[in-house]
Scaffold this motif. Structure first.
Motif, mmCIF file in Angstrom:
data_model
loop_
_atom_site.group_PDB
_atom_site.id
_atom_site.type_symbol
_atom_site.label_atom_id
_atom_site.label_comp_id
_atom_site.label_asym_id
_atom_site.label_seq_id
_atom_site.Cartn_x
_atom_site.Cartn_y
_atom_site.Cartn_z
ATOM 1 N N GLY A 16 -7.263 -13.068 24.863
ATOM 2 C CA GLY A 16 -6.090 -12.250 24.584
ATOM 3 C C GLY A 16 -5.739 -12.224 23.110
ATOM 4 N N THR A 17 -5.838 -13.366 22.444
ATOM 5 C CA THR A 17 -5.511 -13.403 21.022
ATOM 6 C C THR A 17 -6.563 -12.659 20.189
ATOM 7 O OG1 THR A 17 -6.531 -15.619 20.913
ATOM 8 C CG2 THR A 17 -4.149 -15.513 21.083
ATOM 9 N N ARG A 18 -7.785 -12.625 20.686
ATOM 10 C CA ARG A 18 -8.811 -11.824 19.990
ATOM 11 C C ARG A 18 -8.405 -10.358 19.975
ATOM 12 N NH1 ARG A 18 -14.332 -11.470 23.090
ATOM 13 N NH2 ARG A 18 -12.933 -10.344 24.476
ATOM 14 N N GLY A 23 -6.117 -5.296 17.862
ATOM 15 C CA GLY A 23 -5.119 -4.249 18.043
ATOM 16 C C GLY A 23 -4.110 -4.194 16.916
ATOM 17 N N ASP A 24 -3.649 -5.362 16.485
ATOM 18 C CA ASP A 24 -2.659 -5.391 15.412
ATOM 19 C C ASP A 24 -3.264 -4.891 14.108
ATOM 20 O OD1 ASP A 24 0.129 -6.273 14.763
ATOM 21 O OD2 ASP A 24 -0.949 -7.491 13.292
ATOM 22 N N ALA A 25 -4.493 -5.289 13.830
ATOM 23 C CA ALA A 25 -5.162 -4.831 12.609
ATOM 24 C C ALA A 25 -5.355 -3.315 12.638
ATOM 25 C CB ALA A 25 -6.507 -5.537 12.453
ATOM 26 N N LEU A 26 -5.737 -2.778 13.801
ATOM 27 C CA LEU A 26 -5.922 -1.331 13.927
ATOM 28 C C LEU A 26 -4.594 -0.604 13.717
ATOM 29 C CD1 LEU A 26 -7.691 1.092 14.571
ATOM 30 C CD2 LEU A 26 -7.321 0.642 17.008
ATOM 31 N N HIS A 119 4.055 -13.664 19.190
ATOM 32 C CA HIS A 119 4.893 -13.610 17.982
ATOM 33 C C HIS A 119 4.468 -14.689 16.990
ATOM 34 C CE1 HIS A 119 8.431 -13.175 15.453
ATOM 35 N NE2 HIS A 119 8.623 -14.481 15.551
ATOM 36 N N ASP A 120 4.216 -15.893 17.509
ATOM 37 C CA ASP A 120 3.765 -16.988 16.642
ATOM 38 C C ASP A 120 2.422 -16.663 16.001
ATOM 39 O OD1 ASP A 120 6.028 -18.376 17.374
ATOM 40 O OD2 ASP A 120 5.020 -19.631 18.864
ATOM 41 N N PHE A 121 1.624 -15.854 16.696
ATOM 42 C CA PHE A 121 0.319 -15.443 16.189
ATOM 43 C C PHE A 121 0.451 -14.339 15.144
ATOM 44 C CE2 PHE A 121 -3.794 -13.085 16.794
ATOM 45 C CZ PHE A 121 -4.649 -14.091 16.379
ATOM 46 N N GLY A 122 1.642 -13.741 15.087
ATOM 47 C CA GLY A 122 1.883 -12.682 14.106
ATOM 48 C C GLY A 122 1.791 -11.289 14.676
ATOM 49 N N THR A 123 1.837 -11.184 16.020
ATOM 50 C CA THR A 123 1.703 -9.880 16.667
ATOM 51 C C THR A 123 2.939 -9.601 17.523
ATOM 52 O OG1 THR A 123 -0.708 -10.076 16.766
ATOM 53 C CG2 THR A 123 0.315 -8.465 18.226
ATOM 54 N N ASP A 124 3.639 -8.515 17.200
ATOM 55 C CA ASP A 124 4.808 -8.098 17.967
ATOM 56 C C ASP A 124 4.615 -6.667 18.458
ATOM 57 O OD1 ASP A 124 6.721 -10.421 17.650
ATOM 58 O OD2 ASP A 124 6.324 -9.970 15.537
ATOM 59 N N PHE A 125 5.332 -6.319 19.501
ATOM 60 C CA PHE A 125 5.186 -4.999 20.125
ATOM 61 C C PHE A 125 6.506 -4.242 20.101
ATOM 62 C CE2 PHE A 125 1.779 -7.577 21.682
ATOM 63 C CZ PHE A 125 0.706 -6.713 21.825
ATOM 64 N N ASP A 126 6.396 -2.918 20.087
ATOM 65 C CA ASP A 126 7.577 -2.058 20.103
ATOM 66 C C ASP A 126 8.059 -1.790 21.521
ATOM 67 O OD1 ASP A 126 7.460 -1.498 17.196
ATOM 68 O OD2 ASP A 126 5.594 -0.462 17.725
#
Length: 205
Positions: A16-18, A23-26, A119-126
């Motif tokens: 999932g973190t992969r 996704g976040d980078a894209l 969130h701790d990984f640096g990925t948040d969603f709208d």
């Protein structure tokens, strides 16, 4: 841009973190090029896997062995204990109500844990969409009705089918099973229609 969307039956894992990283980078890359990006997470919190998750929590709370088709691991015991903290009378409830109590609170706890981990990984969603809400709101029924009006739905052997073979699939897919329960794809149909009605004509998954 929908990504990760892991089932809320366990903590987020390396797979999932992969996808969170990809996704976040894209999303960031598209944003730098002027695109309006909405990051979405689709929670599959409805159906057989969630039922097994709830049964596993009940068994852990009772000190019983994990059901044969259930989920094991220390996190199950931890969540079961947290459910009992929030609903101390849960184990004295009738079986159906007990199952629903552990399902509702357990999924919410798992959902919160997954969001915090990302969130701790640096990925948040709208946007966070819960599959269960699509069933409860009637969105699934509305999506099936719309497809039926378009002639894409038919009945066979007591089940409701979608004519996916007409669009390159190797076979048609069951939408409503012969026992009346919605198949996995039914929530996806409602979610797709929801996104289109929100104005998205192009979706990246």
């Amino acid at each position: 841009l929908e990504f990760v969307s892991a089932n809320p039956t366990g903590p987020i894992h390396i797979g999932g973190t992969r996808w969170a990283a990809v996704g976040d980078a894209l999303g960031r890359l598209l944003s730098t090029q002027g695109a309006g990006v909405v990051r979405e997470y689709y929670f599959n919190d409805h159906g057989a896997q969630i039922d097994r998750f709830a049964r596993s929590l009940v068994a852990a709370a009772k000190g019983e062995p994990t059901p044969e088709d259930g989920y094991a691991g220390s996190y199950i015991s931890d969540i079961a204990a947290q459910v009992l903290q929030k609903a101390p009378d849960a184990l004295s409830q009738p079986d159906a109500q007990q199952q629903e109590t552990f399902r509702e609170i357990g999924v919410d706890l798992m959902f919160t844990h997954i969001k915090q981990s990302l969130h701790d990984f640096g990925t948040d969603f709208d946007v966070y969409t819960h599959e269960n809400s699509l069933h409860e709101s009637g969105a699934v029924d509305r999506a099936v009705a719309r497809l039926r009006e378009q002639g894409r739905i038919y009945e066979s052997n007591g089940a409701t089918w979608l004519r996916t073979a007409e669009f390159g699939d190797d076979k048609d897919r069951v939408v409503i099973k012969s026992d009346g329960d919605p198949a996995y794809i039914s929530g996806d149909l409602a979610y797709y229609l929801d996104k289109r009605e929100r104005g998205f004509e192009r979706n990246l998954i």
